[in-house]
Write a protein that holds these residues in place. Structure first.
Motif, PDB file in Angstrom:
ATOM      1  N   LEU A  81      -9.724   9.213  -2.225  1.00 25.43           N
ATOM      2  CA  LEU A  81      -8.636   8.233  -2.282  1.00 25.43           C
ATOM      3  C   LEU A  81      -7.405   8.809  -2.985  1.00 25.43           C
ATOM      4  N   LEU A  82      -7.615   9.597  -4.023  1.00 24.38           N
ATOM      5  CA  LEU A  82      -6.498  10.236  -4.718  1.00 24.38           C
ATOM      6  C   LEU A  82      -5.757  11.187  -3.785  1.00 24.38           C
ATOM      7  N   PHE A  83      -6.504  12.016  -3.046  1.00 24.37           N
ATOM      8  CA  PHE A  83      -5.875  12.931  -2.102  1.00 24.37           C
ATOM      9  C   PHE A  83      -5.188  12.177  -0.956  1.00 24.37           C
ATOM     10  N   THR A  84      -5.755  11.054  -0.556  1.00 28.03           N
ATOM     11  CA  THR A  84      -5.110  10.215   0.461  1.00 28.03           C
ATOM     12  C   THR A  84      -3.764   9.729  -0.062  1.00 28.03           C
ATOM     13  N   ALA A  85      -3.728   9.265  -1.301  1.00 29.41           N
ATOM     14  CA  ALA A  85      -2.472   8.785  -1.895  1.00 29.41           C
ATOM     15  C   ALA A  85      -1.434   9.911  -1.957  1.00 29.41           C
ATOM     16  N   LEU A  86      -1.848  11.100  -2.320  1.00 28.33           N
ATOM     17  CA  LEU A  86      -0.924  12.236  -2.393  1.00 28.33           C
ATOM     18  C   LEU A  86      -0.406  12.616  -1.003  1.00 28.33           C
ATOM     19  N   ARG A  87      -1.305  12.629  -0.006  1.00 28.70           N
ATOM     20  CA  ARG A  87      -0.892  12.974   1.355  1.00 28.70           C
ATOM     21  C   ARG A  87       0.062  11.929   1.930  1.00 28.70           C
ATOM     22  N   VAL A  88      -0.229  10.652   1.702  1.00 26.73           N
ATOM     23  CA  VAL A  88       0.638   9.579   2.200  1.00 26.73           C
ATOM     24  C   VAL A  88       2.033   9.718   1.599  1.00 26.73           C
ATOM     25  N   THR A  89       2.103   9.976   0.302  1.00 26.64           N
ATOM     26  CA  THR A  89       3.395  10.138  -0.370  1.00 26.64           C
ATOM     27  C   THR A  89       4.152  11.334   0.197  1.00 26.64           C
ATOM     28  N   ALA A  90       3.466  12.441   0.378  1.00 27.76           N
ATOM     29  CA  ALA A  90       4.121  13.652   0.904  1.00 27.76           C
ATOM     30  C   ALA A  90       4.640  13.422   2.327  1.00 27.76           C
ATOM     31  N   VAL A  91       3.858  12.781   3.178  1.00 26.54           N
ATOM     32  CA  VAL A  91       4.278  12.521   4.553  1.00 26.54           C
ATOM     33  C   VAL A  91       5.445  11.535   4.574  1.00 26.54           C
ATOM     34  N   TYR A  92       5.395  10.508   3.741  1.00 29.92           N
ATOM     35  CA  TYR A  92       6.483   9.526   3.679  1.00 29.92           C
ATOM     36  C   TYR A  92       7.792  10.203   3.298  1.00 29.92           C
ATOM     37  N   VAL A  93       7.765  10.981   2.233  1.00 25.40           N
ATOM     38  CA  VAL A  93       8.979  11.664   1.775  1.00 25.40           C
ATOM     39  C   VAL A  93       9.453  12.667   2.826  1.00 25.40           C
ATOM     40  N   GLY A  94       8.535  13.406   3.427  1.00 27.31           N
ATOM     41  CA  GLY A  94       8.909  14.376   4.455  1.00 27.31           C
ATOM     42  C   GLY A  94       9.559  13.724   5.664  1.00 27.31           C
ATOM     43  N   LEU A  95       8.970  12.642   6.160  1.00 28.75           N
ATOM     44  CA  LEU A  95       9.542  11.941   7.308  1.00 28.75           C
ATOM     45  C   LEU A  95      10.883  11.296   6.959  1.00 28.75           C
ATOM     46  N   LEU A  96      10.988  10.780   5.754  1.00 29.60           N
ATOM     47  CA  LEU A  96      12.245  10.182   5.323  1.00 29.60           C
ATOM     48  C   LEU A  96      13.368  11.210   5.353  1.00 29.60           C
ATOM     49  N   LEU A  97      13.086  12.394   4.862  1.00 30.22           N
ATOM     50  CA  LEU A  97      14.090  13.466   4.881  1.00 30.22           C
ATOM     51  C   LEU A  97      14.408  13.914   6.305  1.00 30.22           C
ATOM     52  N   LEU A 142      -6.348   0.843   3.645  1.00 30.50           N
ATOM     53  CA  LEU A 142      -5.576  -0.159   2.901  1.00 30.50           C
ATOM     54  C   LEU A 142      -4.715   0.498   1.824  1.00 30.50           C
ATOM     55  N   LEU A 143      -5.251   1.526   1.178  1.00 32.57           N
ATOM     56  CA  LEU A 143      -4.477   2.262   0.179  1.00 32.57           C
ATOM     57  C   LEU A 143      -3.248   2.902   0.823  1.00 32.57           C
ATOM     58  N   ALA A 144      -3.423   3.522   1.984  1.00 38.05           N
ATOM     59  CA  ALA A 144      -2.303   4.154   2.678  1.00 38.05           C
ATOM     60  C   ALA A 144      -1.241   3.118   3.048  1.00 38.05           C
ATOM     61  N   ALA A 145      -1.656   1.979   3.584  1.00 30.86           N
ATOM     62  CA  ALA A 145      -0.710   0.932   3.961  1.00 30.86           C
ATOM     63  C   ALA A 145       0.027   0.394   2.735  1.00 30.86           C
ATOM     64  N   ALA A 146      -0.713   0.118   1.673  1.00 32.25           N
ATOM     65  CA  ALA A 146      -0.090  -0.403   0.454  1.00 32.25           C
ATOM     66  C   ALA A 146       0.876   0.609  -0.149  1.00 32.25           C
ATOM     67  N   LEU A 147       0.485   1.857  -0.163  1.00 31.32           N
ATOM     68  CA  LEU A 147       1.350   2.893  -0.725  1.00 31.32           C
ATOM     69  C   LEU A 147       2.628   3.056   0.094  1.00 31.32           C
ATOM     70  N   LEU A 148       2.525   2.999   1.422  1.00 27.91           N
ATOM     71  CA  LEU A 148       3.719   3.082   2.265  1.00 27.91           C
ATOM     72  C   LEU A 148       4.680   1.929   1.967  1.00 27.91           C
ATOM     73  N   LEU A 149       4.143   0.729   1.821  1.00 25.76           N
ATOM     74  CA  LEU A 149       4.992  -0.425   1.505  1.00 25.76           C
ATOM     75  C   LEU A 149       5.609  -0.305   0.116  1.00 25.76           C
ATOM     76  N   LEU A 150       4.845   0.168  -0.846  1.00 21.11           N
ATOM     77  CA  LEU A 150       5.370   0.360  -2.203  1.00 21.11           C
ATOM     78  C   LEU A 150       6.450   1.437  -2.239  1.00 21.11           C
ATOM     79  N   LEU A 151       6.221   2.538  -1.544  1.00 24.69           N
ATOM     80  CA  LEU A 151       7.224   3.603  -1.492  1.00 24.69           C
ATOM     81  C   LEU A 151       8.507   3.098  -0.835  1.00 24.69           C
ATOM     82  N   ASN A 152       8.356   2.341   0.237  1.00 25.81           N
ATOM     83  CA  ASN A 152       9.517   1.787   0.922  1.00 25.81           C
ATOM     84  C   ASN A 152      10.305   0.871  -0.011  1.00 25.81           C
TER      85      ASN A 152
END
Length: 172
Positions: A15-31, A74-84
């Motif tokens: 789950l920790l690695f999932t959170a890190l990957r989701v954050t990295a992909v979100y920031v990468g796609l945003l850029l 659910l962690l990935a979805a929640a993290l994407l919404l929180l990052l947004n």
């Protein structure tokens, strides 16, 4: 039964690695989307929608990895919404979204701005017609807004008409 429950919930390290990957992909796609320009998502064509859908599928495994658990999803979805939400309410938002760009000033088309923003002359002419303007000489200013729409201010009419409303998290 206990093992099935653990598999459905996932383990802490995964789950920790999932959170890190989701954050990295979100920031990468945003850029990447920021580099693509304002018009990329402002007025979506069927090609843009298809690209967006395929893009989401392409990065799915990069975000989730081997974690197929309910908790991981659910962690990935929640993290994407929180990052947004975090990006939307931070000073970083203005740097990522950019600023409005002047495309016409006092009846003169600013061709360098069109080229820099990836706006075709035909798109600009379409926006002018949508605002009831037939010639660029009738335009005091035309601005490419941060949401991808083009606002036009004619010389005779000092009000701004924004024709296409783009639904987004900013328009609440």
């Amino acid at each position: 039964m206990n093992e099935a429950l653990m598999q459905a919930l996932g383990d802490g390290v995964t789950l920790l690695f999932t959170a890190l990957r989701v954050t990295a992909v979100y920031v990468g796609l945003l850029l990447l989307l920021r580099l693509a320009g304002k018009r990329t998502l402002g007025q979506m064509t069927p090609f843009d929608l298809l690209t967006l859908l395929l893009l989401s599928n392409a990065v799915q495994n990069a975000m989730i990895g081997p974690d197929n658990s309910l908790t991981g999803g659910l962690l990935a979805a929640a993290l994407l919404l929180l990052l947004n939400r975090a990006i939307a309410s931070s000073p970083l938002r203005q740097h990522l979204e950019g600023r409005p760009t002047l495309l016409i000033q006092n009846g003169q088309i600013l061709r360098e701005a069109l080229q820099r923003e990836g706006v075709q002359l035909e798109e600009l002419e379409t926006a002018l017609r949508e605002h009831g303007v037939s010639r660029t000489e009738q335009v005091a200013s035309a601005v490419l807004e941060i949401d991808g729409t083009i606002s036009v201010v004619p010389f005779q009419e000092p009000t701004v008409h924004k024709m296409r409303h783009v639904k987004s998290s900013r328009n609440r």
